[in-house]
Design a protein around this motif. Structure first.
Motif, short mmCIF file in Angstrom:
data_model
loop_
_atom_site.label_atom_id
_atom_site.label_comp_id
_atom_site.label_asym_id
_atom_site.label_seq_id
_atom_site.Cartn_x
_atom_site.Cartn_y
_atom_site.Cartn_z
N GLY A 64 20.32 7.21 6.59
CA GLY A 64 19.95 6.73 5.27
C GLY A 64 19.10 7.71 4.50
N GLU A 65 18.76 7.31 3.29
CA GLU A 65 17.98 8.14 2.38
C GLU A 65 16.47 7.93 2.56
N ARG A 66 16.07 6.91 3.27
CA ARG A 66 14.64 6.61 3.39
C ARG A 66 13.95 7.56 4.35
N LEU A 67 12.67 7.71 4.13
CA LEU A 67 11.84 8.51 5.02
C LEU A 67 11.60 7.71 6.29
N GLU A 68 11.82 8.31 7.42
CA GLU A 68 11.63 7.60 8.68
C GLU A 68 10.19 7.74 9.14
N LEU A 69 9.46 6.67 9.01
CA LEU A 69 8.04 6.62 9.34
C LEU A 69 7.85 6.30 10.81
N ILE A 70 6.91 6.97 11.43
CA ILE A 70 6.53 6.69 12.80
C ILE A 70 5.08 6.23 12.77
N LEU A 71 4.83 5.08 13.36
CA LEU A 71 3.45 4.59 13.42
C LEU A 71 2.74 5.31 14.56
N ASN A 72 1.95 6.28 14.17
CA ASN A 72 1.13 7.02 15.14
C ASN A 72 -0.33 6.87 14.71
N GLU A 73 -1.22 7.53 15.41
CA GLU A 73 -2.65 7.39 15.13
C GLU A 73 -3.00 7.78 13.70
N ALA B 38 -0.99 7.74 11.01
CA ALA B 38 -0.46 6.73 10.09
C ALA B 38 -1.31 5.46 10.15
N VAL B 39 -1.71 5.05 11.34
CA VAL B 39 -2.52 3.84 11.49
C VAL B 39 -3.86 4.01 10.79
N ASP B 40 -4.49 5.17 10.91
CA ASP B 40 -5.76 5.41 10.21
C ASP B 40 -5.57 5.34 8.70
N ALA B 41 -4.48 5.93 8.20
CA ALA B 41 -4.20 5.89 6.76
C ALA B 41 -3.94 4.46 6.29
N ILE B 42 -3.19 3.70 7.07
CA ILE B 42 -2.92 2.30 6.74
C ILE B 42 -4.23 1.52 6.71
N GLY B 43 -5.06 1.71 7.71
CA GLY B 43 -6.35 1.02 7.77
C GLY B 43 -7.23 1.34 6.57
N GLU B 44 -7.27 2.61 6.17
CA GLU B 44 -8.06 3.00 4.99
C GLU B 44 -7.55 2.29 3.74
N GLU B 45 -6.23 2.22 3.59
CA GLU B 45 -5.66 1.57 2.41
C GLU B 45 -5.91 0.06 2.43
N ILE C 122 0.87 -1.18 0.00
CA ILE C 122 0.00 0.00 0.00
C ILE C 122 0.90 1.23 0.00
N ARG C 123 0.33 2.36 -0.37
CA ARG C 123 1.03 3.64 -0.29
C ARG C 123 0.20 4.57 0.57
N ILE C 124 0.89 5.24 1.48
CA ILE C 124 0.21 6.23 2.31
C ILE C 124 0.97 7.55 2.22
N GLY C 125 0.24 8.64 2.36
CA GLY C 125 0.88 9.94 2.44
C GLY C 125 1.51 10.09 3.81
N TYR C 126 2.71 10.64 3.81
CA TYR C 126 3.40 10.88 5.08
C TYR C 126 4.08 12.23 4.97
N GLY C 127 3.49 13.22 5.60
CA GLY C 127 3.97 14.59 5.40
C GLY C 127 3.68 14.98 3.97
N LYS C 128 4.69 15.47 3.29
CA LYS C 128 4.54 15.87 1.89
C LYS C 128 4.95 14.75 0.93
N LYS C 129 5.26 13.59 1.47
CA LYS C 129 5.74 12.48 0.65
C LYS C 129 4.81 11.29 0.77
N GLU C 130 5.11 10.25 0.01
CA GLU C 130 4.38 8.99 0.12
C GLU C 130 5.35 7.89 0.51
N VAL C 131 4.83 6.94 1.23
CA VAL C 131 5.62 5.81 1.70
C VAL C 131 4.93 4.53 1.25
N THR C 132 5.72 3.58 0.76
CA THR C 132 5.19 2.27 0.41
C THR C 132 5.46 1.32 1.57
N LEU C 133 4.41 0.64 2.01
CA LEU C 133 4.49 -0.34 3.09
C LEU C 133 4.00 -1.68 2.58
#
Length: 98
Positions: A69-78, A80-87, A7-18
């Protein structure tokens, strides 16, 4: 249980693939860069975060942040969890109607 899917979720101004790994009904491991970040579960009303300390990683290591590293450091917070659940919901909706 179906296999893993991305899935892809928006994280700040970027997107992250999980990668989402279904474990049991309404319970999914969240994988980022090959490591388990935690899990989410749907309790019938909303999506809840399961902290990585409470998740059995199985064959996968736990995710370790690479602060240099070059990757976006994602924090699982409320948020992010809601966005993951929607996806996750959208993924299964597409599977049913696809």
């Amino acid at each position: 249980m179906d296999g893993a899917f991305n899935i892809r979720i928006g994280y700040g101004k970027k997107e992250v693939t999980l990668t989402i790994l279904p474990v049991k009904e309404n319970y999914y491991k969240v994988i980022y860069y090959g490591g388990v970040m935690g899990a989410v579960c749907y309790n019938g009303d909303e999506w809840d975060l399961i902290e990585k300390e409470d998740v059995e990683p199985g064959d996968l290591p736990f995710y370790e942040p690479d602060l240099n590293g070059e990757r976006l450091e994602l924090i699982l917070n409320e948020t992010a969890v809601d966005a993951i659940g929607e996806e996750i919901e959208l993924y299964f909706f597409r599977e049913e109607t696809g």
